[in-house]
Design an enzyme around this catalytic site. Structure first.
Site, PDB file in Angstrom:
ATOM      1  N   GLU A  76       3.372  57.790  54.617  1.00 37.02           N
ATOM      2  CA  GLU A  76       4.437  58.467  55.353  1.00 37.02           C
ATOM      3  C   GLU A  76       3.974  58.676  56.785  1.00 37.02           C
ATOM      4  O   GLU A  76       2.895  59.227  57.026  1.00 37.02           O
ATOM      5  CB  GLU A  76       4.778  59.821  54.713  1.00 37.02           C
ATOM      6  N   GLU A 101      -0.128  61.850  60.832  1.00 40.57           N
ATOM      7  CA  GLU A 101       0.477  62.975  61.562  1.00 40.57           C
ATOM      8  C   GLU A 101      -0.446  63.354  62.718  1.00 40.57           C
ATOM      9  O   GLU A 101      -1.661  63.332  62.576  1.00 40.57           O
ATOM     10  CB  GLU A 101       0.679  64.167  60.605  1.00 40.57           C
ATOM     11  N   ASP A 151      11.206  62.023  65.273  1.00 38.42           N
ATOM     12  CA  ASP A 151      11.761  62.756  66.427  1.00 38.42           C
ATOM     13  C   ASP A 151      12.900  61.946  67.046  1.00 38.42           C
ATOM     14  O   ASP A 151      12.701  60.797  67.421  1.00 38.42           O
ATOM     15  CB  ASP A 151      10.664  62.987  67.467  1.00 38.42           C
ATOM     16  N   LYS A 155      17.787  62.909  74.429  1.00 37.17           N
ATOM     17  CA  LYS A 155      18.250  62.548  75.779  1.00 37.17           C
ATOM     18  C   LYS A 155      18.072  61.060  76.022  1.00 37.17           C
ATOM     19  O   LYS A 155      17.045  60.492  75.656  1.00 37.17           O
ATOM     20  CB  LYS A 155      17.440  63.323  76.827  1.00 37.17           C
ATOM     21  N   ASP A 187      18.877  62.714  60.612  1.00 35.24           N
ATOM     22  CA  ASP A 187      20.091  63.530  60.624  1.00 35.24           C
ATOM     23  C   ASP A 187      20.841  63.305  61.942  1.00 35.24           C
ATOM     24  O   ASP A 187      21.765  64.045  62.250  1.00 35.24           O
ATOM     25  CB  ASP A 187      19.739  65.032  60.500  1.00 35.24           C
TER      26      ASP A 187
END
Ligand SMILES: C[S@@+](CC[C@H](N)C(=O)[O-])C[C@H]1O[C@@H](n2cnc3c(N)ncnc32)[C@H](O)[C@@H]1O
Length: 244
Positions: A76, A101, A151, A155, A187
């Site tokens: 992941e 991460e 992320d 913009k 999302d």
């Protein structure tokens, strides 16, 4: 292992566009305890190149040695606080899970949950995924690649920082085994549309061209929860690596 310190704001480290801004943040007492006890076992010690999230391009991870066994491996990218990763590892003890991460308190929080649940089949690499995919992982080494809620960089002028672009495809194709699966969720509809376009033309992958059902094995992570609370639709997508 001591928690790496925050990246210095040194433009030398930002010659290339990266998909994250390095956030420091203090560890809570529980996170620090878990880090002190568990990081030497579960957080990989990676030889660095130019910065604390880079990888020495000569270094290649030996997955059998890393996990102490041969097993299917799911990776992941951007495991955050480890909600989905630790849940999946707990449900699937026979599978090796690798979390990439760059947010250290997130990794420390995942160690807290791992300890609580007695999960041992995860290793973390604190590393920029782009570098890990380009050189650190052996080719065709992953049965599955998961990227949940990358992320979105809302913009327009930040869209170039998004992880899922056409440039990411050869990196994913390098590490996912034939018949292996690349899963995505977001999302952010406009990013979902971009992911869809990327998968439609992804060389080396087969893509249905339609949204998937929500992936069953994923608990609602903090980011998914925020999206739902804001009334946004969750989009799941997947593509299968074809036999080259
Ligand atoms: C929006 S958060 C989602 C976290 C988690 N997947 C979830 O659903 O709660 C995205 C995460 O990806 C990590 N990330 C972004 N770019 C990355 C990269 N290039 N390599 C590794 N991690 C990255 C960030 O640090 C952040 O924790």
């Amino acid at each position: 292992m001591t928690a790496p310190t925050r990246e210095p704001a040194n433009p030398r480290f930002h010659k290339e566009i990266v998909s994250f801004t390095r956030r420091g943040g203090r560890l809570t007492e529980r996170q620090q305890d878990a880090w002190d006890d568990l990081a030497s076992t579960y957080v990989l010690d990676i030889p660095r190149h130019t910065s604390s999230t880079s990888v020495d391009p000569e270094f290649q991870l030996d997955l059998t040695e890393t996990f102490g066994r041969e097993a299917s491996t799911i990776m992941e990218i951007g495991s955050g606080r480890g909600e989905a990763l630790v849940h999946a590892a707990h449900e699937n003890p026979d599978i090796n899970f690798l979390g990439l991460e760059v947010y250290i308190p997130g990794v420390a929080q995942a160690l807290v949950t791992m300890r609580h649940l007695g999960v041992t089949n995860i290793r973390f690499a604190i590393v920029d995924a782009a570098a890990a995919l380009a050189t650190m992982l052996p080719a065709a080494s992953l049965d599955e690649l998961r990227i949940w809620f990358p992320d979105p960089w809302h913009k327009k002028r930040h869209h170039k920082r998004r992880l899922i672009t056409d440039d990411f495809v050869p990196l994913a194709a390098r590490v996912v085994k034939p018949n292996g699966v690349w899963r995505l969720a977001t999302d952010w509809q406009e990013y979902a549309d971009q992911m869809h376009e990327v998968l439609l033309s992804a060389t080396g992958f087969e893509y249905s061209g339609v949204w998937d059902e929500r992936f069953d094995d994923r608990p609602i992570t903090r980011f998914e929860g925020k999206g739902i609370a804001a009334g946004r639709e969750i989009r799941d997508l997947s593509a299968r690596r074809i036999n080259p």
